[in-house]
Design an enzyme around this catalytic site. Sequence first.
Site, mmCIF file in Angstrom:
data_model
loop_
_atom_site.group_PDB
_atom_site.id
_atom_site.type_symbol
_atom_site.label_atom_id
_atom_site.label_comp_id
_atom_site.label_asym_id
_atom_site.label_seq_id
_atom_site.Cartn_x
_atom_site.Cartn_y
_atom_site.Cartn_z
ATOM 1 N N ASP A 130 0.699 5.315 0.917
ATOM 2 C CA ASP A 130 -0.270 6.166 1.648
ATOM 3 C C ASP A 130 -0.747 7.422 0.826
ATOM 4 O O ASP A 130 -0.392 7.488 -0.314
ATOM 5 C CB ASP A 130 0.335 6.862 2.659
ATOM 6 N N ARG A 176 9.222 7.800 5.482
ATOM 7 C CA ARG A 176 8.770 8.742 5.719
ATOM 8 C C ARG A 176 9.467 9.133 7.275
ATOM 9 O O ARG A 176 9.864 10.305 7.695
ATOM 10 C CB ARG A 176 7.564 9.167 5.695
ATOM 11 N N ARG A 188 0.873 -1.286 0.138
ATOM 12 C CA ARG A 188 0.113 0.016 -0.048
ATOM 13 C C ARG A 188 0.889 1.187 -0.130
ATOM 14 O O ARG A 188 1.987 1.331 0.566
ATOM 15 C CB ARG A 188 -1.045 -0.014 1.199
ATOM 16 N N TYR A 202 12.252 2.620 -2.495
ATOM 17 C CA TYR A 202 11.757 3.784 -2.471
ATOM 18 C C TYR A 202 12.691 4.894 -2.636
ATOM 19 O O TYR A 202 14.140 4.796 -2.440
ATOM 20 C CB TYR A 202 10.976 4.053 -0.994
#
Lengths: 247, 247
Positions: B51, B194, B49, B108
């Site tokens: 965000d 993050r 997933r 990422y």
Amino acid sequence: MRYFITFAYNGTDFHGSQTQPNGNTVQAEMEAAFATILRVPVALTFAGRTDAGVHAEKMVAHFDVEKALPANFAGRLNNLLPDSIAVSDICRVINEAHARFDAIERTYRYRITTRKDPFLYINHTRVAKGLDFEAMNQAAKWLIGKQDFASFCRTHTDVKTTICDVREARWVQENETEAYFVISADRFLRNMVRAVVGTLFEVGKGKMTEVEFKAVIEAKDRCRAGHSASAEGLSLVEIIYPKNNYV
Amino acid sequence: MRYFITFAYNGTDFHGSQTQPNGNTVQAEMEAAFATILRVPVALTFAGRTDAGVHAEKMVAHFDVEKALPANFAGRLNNLLPDSIAVSDICRVINEAHARFDAIERTYRYRITTRKDPFLYINHTRVAKGLDFEAMNQAAKWLIGKQDFASFCRTHTDVKTTICDVREARWVQENETEAYFVISADRFLRNMVRAVVGTLFEVGKGKMTEVEFKAVIEAKDRCRAGHSASAEGLSLVEIIYPKNNYV
């Protein structure tokens, strides 16, 4: 005291550059930020108008203020303005300097891609593969020079003349999937770049010859040109002023 | 017949990747396009997933169909999907292949810029000048290895383990104003990248030492890490599967 302000904007979110009765515009956002900081209304005179969805990597406007600008005025404007507008420079000019009338050259870039890409679509127009760039560049050479561009002017505009001095007009292939068209002139007519690009696409697809493209220019008739290319690929990238405008 | 579909999306317009009661999601857009073309509901199982506001340059999902896919299915999906989602590949996999459980590595990228730029803000987070990249890279070395990342996990999640095997974690300066952090691991916890980036910013600003950063990891306590960096700079850029998944 007159100033030039230089800024960039992403046209996606705006109904064009300049104030209209309906819809938010770059000018309205900027004048609101000016009024918030300076506490007096300030009118901006843009170097030119861009249509809805068209971007500017470099736009210039002039404005007049009675008192000197506060410290870090550009930074404070950027804090107030949305992410889609960025001020890069503010400088004093002579009181007679005019952002629109004094510009001696403007440059636009029209970006295309053959890929569907969720980031590029913001400032690239997606086109089918197989455009003939050599043919488009041969045709584009006929744009160079001081001539009447009535064939590429939106009808029902009240400009006094449709003569422009085009100094550069060529396609540049960046890689296998992206390319851009760059065009410089002393002035542009409304819708001119998009009409030129749309007509060059006809050449690139083999639907119009280089000679037919030349005939379109010579016809001075908007009906002869191709459809306007869509807005998202178009960006105003440069505006040049005489050096003696600045103090 | 099971397939893997590879696609990219611009997270700006979506309330996250996966179907939720409120808000449009990448999954909802894609399943709607599938249903339009195939005329049967098809469920997509995403590799993971993302965000709200987070992008994917490469996301993978699996789905099952009873009949062979129609010709040019990827192209037809792209025609139906919004500009912000682009399908790049669809390929047959073995029936046991699973987009989420079989992924052996994910990567990422977190992009930052010190410039206000009306185009970059879509996938770059704007930061103040002067981050100490050398200090951030020294601290980032402590992330490498198989260890417990509970300090960088959103609280109140029901994961069975907070152990991840981080294989790469470093900052790369692209030019004077842009840089990115790249991190690869076998798996990531919710909010992990993050939270890591937000804590590395503390190091980059001189508010946390490299040794203190190491202590944050060892504490296994989310309260010890810095604030999560904002979503817009984050993109999922790679997912790797075992070669024997494909038929």
